[in-house]
Design an enzyme around this catalytic site. Structure first.
Site, PDB file in Angstrom:
ATOM      1  CB  CYS A 100      -0.873  -0.016   1.249  1.00 48.25           C
ATOM      2  SG  CYS A 100      -1.596   1.596   1.592  1.00 48.25           S
ATOM      3  CB  CYS A 156      -4.685   0.551  -1.392  1.00 48.13           C
ATOM      4  SG  CYS A 156      -4.564  -0.314   0.182  1.00 48.13           S
ATOM      5  CD  GLU A 186       6.668 -11.247 -16.522  1.00 48.36           C
ATOM      6  OE1 GLU A 186       7.881 -11.004 -16.709  1.00 48.36           O
ATOM      7  OE2 GLU A 186       5.821 -10.372 -16.278  1.00 48.36           O
ATOM      8  CD  GLN A 187       7.215 -21.349 -16.346  1.00 49.45           C
ATOM      9  OE1 GLN A 187       6.713 -22.127 -17.136  1.00 49.45           O
ATOM     10  NE2 GLN A 187       7.311 -21.616 -15.057  1.00 49.45           N
ATOM     11  CG  HIS A 215       7.386 -11.849 -21.904  1.00 50.57           C
ATOM     12  ND1 HIS A 215       8.343 -11.258 -22.690  1.00 50.57           N
ATOM     13  CD2 HIS A 215       6.440 -10.902 -21.687  1.00 50.57           C
ATOM     14  CE1 HIS A 215       7.990  -9.997 -22.923  1.00 50.57           C
ATOM     15  NE2 HIS A 215       6.840  -9.766 -22.328  1.00 50.57           N
ATOM     16  CB  CYS A 243      -5.460  -0.804   3.734  1.00 51.79           C
ATOM     17  SG  CYS A 243      -4.334   0.597   3.801  1.00 51.79           S
ATOM     18  CD  GLU A 303       9.225  -3.414 -18.703  1.00 53.11           C
ATOM     19  OE1 GLU A 303       8.269  -4.094 -19.107  1.00 53.11           O
ATOM     20  OE2 GLU A 303       9.451  -3.216 -17.497  1.00 53.11           O
ATOM     21  CD  GLU A 346       4.567  -2.098 -16.313  1.00 53.26           C
ATOM     22  OE1 GLU A 346       3.902  -3.035 -15.836  1.00 53.26           O
ATOM     23  OE2 GLU A 346       4.832  -2.017 -17.518  1.00 53.26           O
ATOM     24  CD1 TRP A 399       2.364  -9.493 -20.885  1.00 46.28           C
ATOM     25  CD2 TRP A 399       0.592  -8.151 -20.980  1.00 46.28           C
ATOM     26  NE1 TRP A 399       2.804  -8.279 -21.366  1.00 46.28           N
ATOM     27  CE2 TRP A 399       1.734  -7.438 -21.426  1.00 46.28           C
ATOM     28  CE3 TRP A 399      -0.637  -7.490 -20.959  1.00 46.28           C
ATOM     29  CZ2 TRP A 399       1.681  -6.103 -21.854  1.00 46.28           C
ATOM     30  CZ3 TRP A 399      -0.689  -6.159 -21.379  1.00 46.28           C
ATOM     31  CH2 TRP A 399       0.464  -5.480 -21.818  1.00 46.28           C
TER      32      TRP A 399
HETATM   33  C1  GAL Z   1       5.711  -5.164 -17.900  1.00 43.37           C
HETATM   34  C2  GAL Z   1       6.506  -5.273 -16.607  1.00 43.37           C
HETATM   35  C3  GAL Z   1       7.622  -6.278 -16.731  1.00 43.37           C
HETATM   36  C4  GAL Z   1       7.117  -7.536 -17.367  1.00 43.37           C
HETATM   37  C5  GAL Z   1       6.522  -7.219 -18.707  1.00 43.37           C
HETATM   38  C6  GAL Z   1       6.041  -8.414 -19.486  1.00 43.37           C
HETATM   39  O1  GAL Z   1       4.440  -4.685 -17.667  1.00 43.37           O
HETATM   40  O2  GAL Z   1       7.048  -4.030 -16.258  1.00 43.37           O
HETATM   41  O3  GAL Z   1       8.163  -6.532 -15.469  1.00 43.37           O
HETATM   42  O4  GAL Z   1       6.168  -8.113 -16.533  1.00 43.37           O
HETATM   43  O5  GAL Z   1       5.437  -6.364 -18.524  1.00 43.37           O
HETATM   44  O6  GAL Z   1       5.500  -8.033 -20.709  1.00 43.37           O
HETATM   45 ZN    ZN Z   2      -3.834   1.210   1.631  1.00 45.72          ZN
END
Ligand code: GAL
Ligand code: ZN
Length: 676
Positions: A107, A151, A368-369, A371, A153, A320, A142, A328
């Site tokens: 939090c 949050c 994240e295998q 990815h 709480c 990135e 992120e 994902w």
């Molecule tokens: C981003 C994140 C990374 C990784 C990536 C996978 O959102 O910052 O740590 O998870 O996605 O695409």
């Molecule tokens: Zn909180």
């Protein structure tokens, strides 16, 4: 113009580091980001630090000639922290505390977590703040990702009440600003104020909007906390940034988050985020089919990139860059040779000055295998690696292109408060702030017109045209500012629902468009949300402005305050239906400028006709018209043409003609085409 990569030395045997570092250099990478999830290795037990491995990792990478970006590891608190201090764990809307086992499980308002944050951040800053190989810091990772921006709480509740006291001073003011007399919601003690969730009905929208604002401020403050701890020990040569997310994320005010940073970084994943937003963004309009299956949606990526430039109105980094497939999305299509290069050029054309790939080598374990990395699981090169090899040969040209500033003659106002207010009460399903903005944005893209996204308070005088599709919450200050812009020669374009609300999310008691009606010169006599499949016919002399007004329509009449009203030109009218004969699109001459009011939610084609006409009138130039799925960006003497389609496309830029391959890039310099 530099390339870099995200690397996790803690995921690989130390004996491999040197090989990785050498290979990175060989393929043209010069920057590595490390450590942003490595808290459990840096501080395996409370107050026991293990720096040796990180020292050696930095040394190994630096010996190979790589520069380091260090992440503060606060996005991944270790087990001892979460388990010994459960009050640091965030609580969801249903009041459930999150478990340990993922990431972002803290939090931002937890005082206990602040203590641990201070210790880890200061310790890292003291250790590496003067290290010449460390060029900068990424704060956390992120913020708000994985639905963690809000949050619920106990500490957040207390902090929210304090935040409200600051905003309203007195409870009476809060009660009025929220209209709490409705359903007996009046508060007589600050401690009576609850979270705007769990009441069994939807929340009071003023209460909820303030909670969204508070939650955003909480992360902005938490980031400030990290910054002040870092700054006590780091060299002023080291930069500070944070990695921002794409269009699927809208829970934090990214202009506020960007303000204290040296520059913004974007995490650019063209194929995954779009799965989440495409339906929303195109609404009832057909989503384009002309993009190649592995490139994502170029218009959505383009808007993300332009927003990233807009958050600080300056060049940014890609922290990135998608290097191949991700894990994902819904389908996670395989990526073919050329696509990573296309994305990279796209980012550069939109204002990125450094592109870092995520990640160096695909992970064999954990979440994240699936990815991709630049390297496969077995360390063999993957598709992004080969694209990178090709791009290294183009780096000189890339540097020349990025040395030319992006110059936009048009701005679009982007404001999170309006976005959130519409999210809370869309009134018509499918009416979202981003969809409206994206429709206008796609029109600009189709016309080849560059745009800067600017926040509410920004200086606008340099822009020939300012588009404000969603000024839902009006204020007198804002109206004055926009009046100043338009009356001194600017062209301001307002969209539906402008000025409907006050900043505290009450409906205005003035005739619509509320505080903007003197500006617009017209009033909204009546408004209708329209069901899918129903529309009111439009009539206009301008080609493209025909068809129907769909989604939302407003009948425009001459404004209620004739004093000072200039001439009104009607560019489109309703031809049939309940608003037949009434104005739908008007231009109000306001001293040296003009204010346009677009009284319905246009389709892309209609928005294109409207913006195209206005652009011609005020002399805004586009990069030209290109086949569907081909985007072009002007940077000084360069035009960068990107073909996002499945087939080669004939393209002309000035005198230069080229047949740009599928997923190819064509740079035209002063009318001369470079090789593809
Ligand atoms: C981003 C994140 C990374 C990784 C990536 C996978 O959102 O910052 O740590 O998870 O996605 O695409
Ligand atoms: Zn909180």
């Amino acid at each position: 113009m530099k390339f870099g990569v995200c690397y996790y030395p803690e995921h690989w045997p130390e004996s491999r580091w040197e090989t990785d570092a050498r290979m990175m250099r060989e393929v043209g990478l010069s920057i590595v980001r490390i450590a942003e999830f490595a808290w459990s290795r840096i501080e395996p037990e409370e107050r026991r630090f293990d720096w040796d491995w990180l020292d050696r990792a930095i040394e190994t990478l630096a010996d190979a000639g790589l520069q380091i970006v260090l992440g503060t590891p606060t996005a991944a608190p270790p087990a001892w922290l979460s388990l010994n201090y459960p009050d640091t764990l965030p609580v969801d809307e249903q009041g459930r505390r999150r478990n340990f086992g993922g990431r972002r499980h803290y939090c931002p308002n937890s005082l206990t977590f602040r203590t641990h944050t201070r210790r880890i951040v200061t310790a890292m800053a003291e250790r590496y703040g003067q290290n010449p190989h460390v060029i900068g810091w990424q704060i956390d990772n992120e913020f708000g990702g994985g639905r963690t921006a809000r949050c619920y709480c106990h500490e957040c509740l207390g902090a929210f009440r304090v935040w409200l006291r600051h905003r309203y001073g007195a409870l009476k003011a809060l009660n009025e600003a929220w209209g709490t007399v409705f359903w007996s919601q009046e508060y007589h003690d600050w401690d009576q104020i609850p979270f705007p969730v769990g009441a069994g009905s939807s929340a009071n929208p003023s209460h909820a909007l303030d909670y969204f604002r508070f939650a955003s401020d909480s992360f902005v403050h938490y980031q400030h906390f990290q910054i002040s701890n870092l700054k006590s020990a780091i060299s002023n040569q080291q930069f500070l940034t944070h990695n921002f997310m794409g269009l699927f994320f809208r829970d934090l005010d990214y202009f506020d988050l960007a303000a204290p940073l040296d520059f913004v970084s974007l995490d650019n994943y063209p194929t995954a985020g779009i799965d989440r937003v495409r339906g929303e963004m195109y609404g009832e309009e057909p989503a384009p089919k002309h993009y190649a299956y592995d490139v994502g949606d170029a218009a959505l990526t383009a808007m993300e990139l332009d927003l990233a430039r807009g958050w600080k109105n300056k060049p940014f980094w890609i922290m990135e860059q998608q290097p191949g497939h991700v894990n994902w999305g819904t389908v996670n299509p395989g990526v073919r040779p050329g696509t990573v290069r296309l994305w990279t050029w796209h980012a550069l054309a939109a204002g990125a000055e450094t592109v870092m790939f995520f990640r160096w080598r695909a992970a064999r374990f954990a979440q994240e295998q699936y990815h991709a990395g630049l390297l496969n699981h077995d360390a063999s090169p993957n598709v992004g690696f080969f694209d990178l090899q090709k791009m290294v040969g183009e780096r000189a040209l890339m540097a020349q292109v990025t040395a030319e500033p992006v110059r936009a003659q048009v701005a679009m106002i982007f404001n999170y408060d309006d976005l959130w207010a519409l999210q809370l009460q869309p009134h018509r399903s499918g009416f979202t702030y981003l969809r409206l903005a994206f429709t206008w944005y796609r029109a600009l893209l189709a016309l080849g017109i560059s745009v800067d996204f600017r926040p509410l308070g920004a200086e606008l005088s340099g822009y020939q045209m300012v588009l404000a599709p969603g000024l839902f919450l009006g204020s007198a200050d804002l109206a004055d500012k926009l009046c100043e812009y338009a009356s001194t020669g600017g062209t301001l374009v307002l969209g539906v629902r402008s000025g409907f609300k006050t900043p505290s999310n009450l409906v205005t008691d003035e005739p619509l468009p509320g505080v903007f009606r003197d500006l617009a010169g017209v009033g909204v006599r009546e408004w209708h949300a329209l069901p899918t499949g129903r529309g009111y016919a439009l009539e206009s002399e301008l080609s493209g402005l025909d068809g129907e007004a769909t989604v939302w329509a407003e009948a425009l009449t001459p404004g209620p305050s004739p004093e000072g009203r200039g001439e009104i030109e009607v560019l489109a009218r309703y031809g049939a239906g309940p608003f037949a004969g009434e104005a739908a699109l008007t231009v109000h001459k306001l001293r040296d400028g003009q204010v346009v009011y677009c009284g319905w939610h246009p389709t892309q084609r209609q928005a294109e006709a409207m913006i195209g006409e206005l652009a011609t009138r005020v002399g805004v130039e586009g990069a030209g018209q290109f086949p569907a799925g081909v985007l072009a960006f002007r940077r000084g003497r360069f035009t960068v043409v990107l073909n996002f389609t499945e087939v080669a496309q004939d393209v002309q830029v000035g005198e230069a003609k080229g047949n740009v391959p599928s997923r190819g890039v064509w740079v035209v310099e002063n009318g001369e085409g470079h090789p593809f």
